[in-house]
Design a protein around this motif. Sequence first.
Motif, PDB file in Angstrom:
ATOM      1  N   SER A  83       0.859  -1.192   0.000  1.00  0.00           N
ATOM      2  CA  SER A  83       0.000   0.000   0.000  1.00  0.00           C
ATOM      3  C   SER A  83       0.888   1.232   0.000  1.00  0.00           C
ATOM      4  CB  SER A  83      -0.934   0.011   1.218  1.00  0.00           C
ATOM      5  OG  SER A  83      -0.217   0.346   2.392  1.00  0.00           O
ATOM      6  N   GLU A  84       0.257   2.403  -0.069  1.00  0.00           N
ATOM      7  CA  GLU A  84       1.027   3.649  -0.110  1.00  0.00           C
ATOM      8  C   GLU A  84       1.471   4.100   1.276  1.00  0.00           C
ATOM      9  OE1 GLU A  84      -2.018   3.288  -1.331  1.00  0.00           O
ATOM     10  OE2 GLU A  84      -1.878   3.537  -3.512  1.00  0.00           O
ATOM     11  N   GLY A  85       0.938   3.509   2.329  1.00  0.00           N
ATOM     12  CA  GLY A  85       1.269   3.956   3.674  1.00  0.00           C
ATOM     13  C   GLY A  85       2.104   2.939   4.415  1.00  0.00           C
ATOM     14  N   GLY A  86       3.126   3.382   5.133  1.00  0.00           N
ATOM     15  CA  GLY A  86       3.953   2.476   5.921  1.00  0.00           C
ATOM     16  C   GLY A  86       5.217   2.069   5.187  1.00  0.00           C
ATOM     17  N   PHE A  87       6.270   1.844   5.936  1.00  0.00           N
ATOM     18  CA  PHE A  87       7.592   1.559   5.379  1.00  0.00           C
ATOM     19  C   PHE A  87       7.598   0.279   4.551  1.00  0.00           C
ATOM     20  CE2 PHE A  87      11.966  -0.127   5.855  1.00  0.00           C
ATOM     21  CZ  PHE A  87      12.705   0.960   5.410  1.00  0.00           C
ATOM     22  N   TYR A  88       7.245  -0.834   5.173  1.00  0.00           N
ATOM     23  CA  TYR A  88       7.287  -2.100   4.435  1.00  0.00           C
ATOM     24  C   TYR A  88       6.152  -2.214   3.442  1.00  0.00           C
ATOM     25  CZ  TYR A  88      11.211  -3.626   7.205  1.00  0.00           C
ATOM     26  OH  TYR A  88      12.465  -3.729   7.760  1.00  0.00           O
ATOM     27  N   GLU A  89       5.071  -1.524   3.718  1.00  0.00           N
ATOM     28  CA  GLU A  89       3.978  -1.503   2.750  1.00  0.00           C
ATOM     29  C   GLU A  89       4.426  -0.831   1.454  1.00  0.00           C
ATOM     30  OE1 GLU A  89       2.231  -1.963   6.815  1.00  0.00           O
ATOM     31  OE2 GLU A  89       3.836  -0.788   5.910  1.00  0.00           O
TER      32      GLU A  89
ATOM     33  N   ALA B  73      17.468  -0.622   4.039  1.00  0.00           N
ATOM     34  CA  ALA B  73      16.326  -1.218   4.739  1.00  0.00           C
ATOM     35  C   ALA B  73      16.813  -2.266   5.736  1.00  0.00           C
ATOM     36  CB  ALA B  73      15.350  -1.840   3.746  1.00  0.00           C
ATOM     37  N   ILE B  74      17.819  -3.056   5.352  1.00  0.00           N
ATOM     38  CA  ILE B  74      18.399  -4.036   6.276  1.00  0.00           C
ATOM     39  C   ILE B  74      19.121  -3.318   7.409  1.00  0.00           C
ATOM     40  CG2 ILE B  74      20.149  -5.845   6.499  1.00  0.00           C
ATOM     41  CD1 ILE B  74      19.444  -6.742   3.673  1.00  0.00           C
ATOM     42  N   TRP B  75      19.856  -2.265   7.064  1.00  0.00           N
ATOM     43  CA  TRP B  75      20.555  -1.494   8.093  1.00  0.00           C
ATOM     44  C   TRP B  75      19.561  -0.920   9.098  1.00  0.00           C
ATOM     45  CZ3 TRP B  75      20.356   3.624   9.689  1.00  0.00           C
ATOM     46  CH2 TRP B  75      21.371   4.034  10.559  1.00  0.00           C
ATOM     47  N   ALA B  76      18.473  -0.327   8.606  1.00  0.00           N
ATOM     48  CA  ALA B  76      17.483   0.279   9.492  1.00  0.00           C
ATOM     49  C   ALA B  76      16.838  -0.770  10.386  1.00  0.00           C
ATOM     50  CB  ALA B  76      16.414   1.006   8.682  1.00  0.00           C
ATOM     51  N   GLU B  77      16.574  -1.949   9.837  1.00  0.00           N
ATOM     52  CA  GLU B  77      15.933  -3.001  10.630  1.00  0.00           C
ATOM     53  C   GLU B  77      16.860  -3.510  11.718  1.00  0.00           C
ATOM     54  OE1 GLU B  77      13.108  -4.744  12.194  1.00  0.00           O
ATOM     55  OE2 GLU B  77      12.641  -3.751  10.295  1.00  0.00           O
TER      56      GLU B  77
ATOM     57  N   LEU C  37      11.170   7.921   6.814  1.00  0.00           N
ATOM     58  CA  LEU C  37      11.392   7.658   5.384  1.00  0.00           C
ATOM     59  C   LEU C  37      10.086   7.375   4.654  1.00  0.00           C
ATOM     60  CD1 LEU C  37      14.143   7.643   3.818  1.00  0.00           C
ATOM     61  CD2 LEU C  37      14.338   7.700   6.294  1.00  0.00           C
ATOM     62  N   ALA C  38       9.166   6.665   5.304  1.00  0.00           N
ATOM     63  CA  ALA C  38       7.859   6.428   4.683  1.00  0.00           C
ATOM     64  C   ALA C  38       7.080   7.737   4.565  1.00  0.00           C
ATOM     65  CB  ALA C  38       7.067   5.401   5.484  1.00  0.00           C
ATOM     66  N   ASN C  39       7.110   8.556   5.623  1.00  0.00           N
ATOM     67  CA  ASN C  39       6.472   9.870   5.566  1.00  0.00           C
ATOM     68  C   ASN C  39       7.042  10.699   4.424  1.00  0.00           C
ATOM     69  OD1 ASN C  39       5.103   9.241   7.932  1.00  0.00           O
ATOM     70  ND2 ASN C  39       6.384  10.514   9.252  1.00  0.00           N
ATOM     71  N   THR C  40       8.359  10.692   4.307  1.00  0.00           N
ATOM     72  CA  THR C  40       9.036  11.481   3.276  1.00  0.00           C
ATOM     73  C   THR C  40       8.544  11.099   1.887  1.00  0.00           C
ATOM     74  OG1 THR C  40      11.014  11.733   4.642  1.00  0.00           O
ATOM     75  CG2 THR C  40      11.298  12.011   2.264  1.00  0.00           C
TER      76      THR C  40
END
Length: 660
Positions: free
Chosen positions: A372-378, A602-606, A621-624
């Motif tokens: 979806s358009e909302g959320g990092f992994y989404e 993404a791996i680094w952030a996790e 980052l998702a907000n951005t």
Amino acid sequence: MHWLKILTPLLAATLWTTASPLVAAQNRGDDALLAMQQAYRKGDRSQLAQLLPAVRGHALEPWGAYWELRVRLDDAQPEEVQAFLSRWAGSYQEDRLRNDWLLLLGQRRDWMRFAQLLPTYRMQDDRGVRCYALTVDQIEGKAGPAAAQELRDLWYAQRDADDGCTNAAASFYAAQQLPASDIWRKARLASEANRQRAVRDAVQIVSPESVPQVNELFASPIKYLTGQRMARGQVRKELGLLALIRLASNDPGQAAAQLEDRWSALLTAEERNWAWGVIGKQAAFKLQPEAVGYFAKVRQDKDLSDDLLGWKARAALRAGQWRQVGQSIDAMTPQGRADSTWVYWKAKSLLALHGGDAERAQAQKLLQSIASEGGFYEQLALEELGQRVTVPPAPAALTAQEKAAARGNPGLQRGLQAIQLGLRSEGVREWNYTTNLHTPGGMDERSLLAAADWACQREVWDRCINTSERTRNEVSWSQRYPMPYHDTVIARARTIGLDPAYVYGLIRQESRFIMDARSGVGASGLMQVMPATARWTARKIGMTEFTPGMINDHEVNITIGTAYLKLALDDFDGSMAMAAAGYNAGPGRPRVWRNGPVLDAAIWAENVPFTETRDYVKKVLANTTAYAALITGQPQSLKARLGTVGPRPSNEPEPVKDLP
């Protein structure tokens, strides 16, 4: 106010004279409420009683009445409590006091009154109250296996000691409906969280004589593990596991050596697996490559909790061991596997292993389930499916009737009035209670949109965003991603070479656009700037007239906050992920976290060790990406903003060595 301009001076004076007593009375009520809030926080019964008459008839009188009774609830008579519940029936304050009274009745073991009051409790969100309710069911012989499982879930989720769930666990244990292994598991979880009292409370249930040893193993786990008790065979293996857990939090390597040399033979297979899981987690916290090796010593993943399995998956991600990533996720509970984090990484593990058509189809199905358009992994799942982040279609415009219903809602009115009076915590709680879908008369999605719209119109941006985020089918990005101070943010960001979407993405996460926001550590304003950071940045950019009191001016706050963010971004080679981590946790930590292999960001952030910072980076980052879609009107890529993270080249100096 055009009509005032055409009034004769005499008529204007007449109106002012008529209105002034009402205005003065309202102001007196406001002042009394603010004073009552302070008296409540101090527990000043006398002051609360003196001030209560001054708020009679005020729209926020329920808060004054609640504070006055709550501070003396221990001594209140049941009839007095019932009178309050009747007087303020249907309000948040009524149910809030009912919650407090239920907890007190549970602590007093007054099960008859507790059971009589419980059916009218609407919020149903207090773990302690629910645990007392389970105790009542157990006493009455109504608690079966499902109740025992619910109790486990509630108790394990609580980090601190809690009478409600601890008492319920003791009751279920005494009735042989909860085995000793479940009690010791709680002690393990509390030991890992460094909650000594919660460990003592759990041990008290199954082994009261061992409670003094809990204090010993917390004081010095290595001394406990190597001391005379072990030589004399006077130590319980369960306590040895708790000591290993505490030792691992400071020194995973030393804990591993103790486990291999002394304790492995004393523990059961399940206990050994848990010990290695905790040691692996603590090594992963420290980004040590040994974490993978420690986790490899776990013989059965099903013996680990979802949290430990999550860290096993993170360590495997960092090491590029995709098969272990997938296996760790597969061993999680259904609830754990359903988290979008692990849905995404399970799909990525299937694709990375280059399986056949069945594996690719499974990965595709997993990605589609969260995209979806909302959320990092989404957003990342959306990109894996070949799409980009775009602004979703706006819902149908709110009707006049829908807007009027929101503005006429007494709970929303009181919530906004409290917030704008300065009673933010109280106003937020009343607003949330009123919009809660689980309370009688709770709101459907159109009603939530109307409530959010009203909050937006009143510029109460946090309630606007949070309320709108609760809709699933009716999605309004204008509400979820507002852009207050638009011209200032856009101009300032572009002047210094920052992406305005990045600035908005960070502000949304930092303060929800609350101008007077203040964190527990002293950060202030829209961009939550610390006083020392503000002074340093002001000097850096030549703002010679800066004084600390200016930081809550929105233009000054944006100027200093964006300047600091740009300096952090430059310091981290343009990495938005690392700069966001530095903004949240200080630059020193991500400077350390970036060392090791070059990783997909993404791996680094996790793998960021701090839960708060890990979530913060992903949300910023998702907000951005969402704001970029709104600002530009063009499809956007989160992956493009992530890039990779790795060590700073040895021949490259730090651009801003003194960055605070």
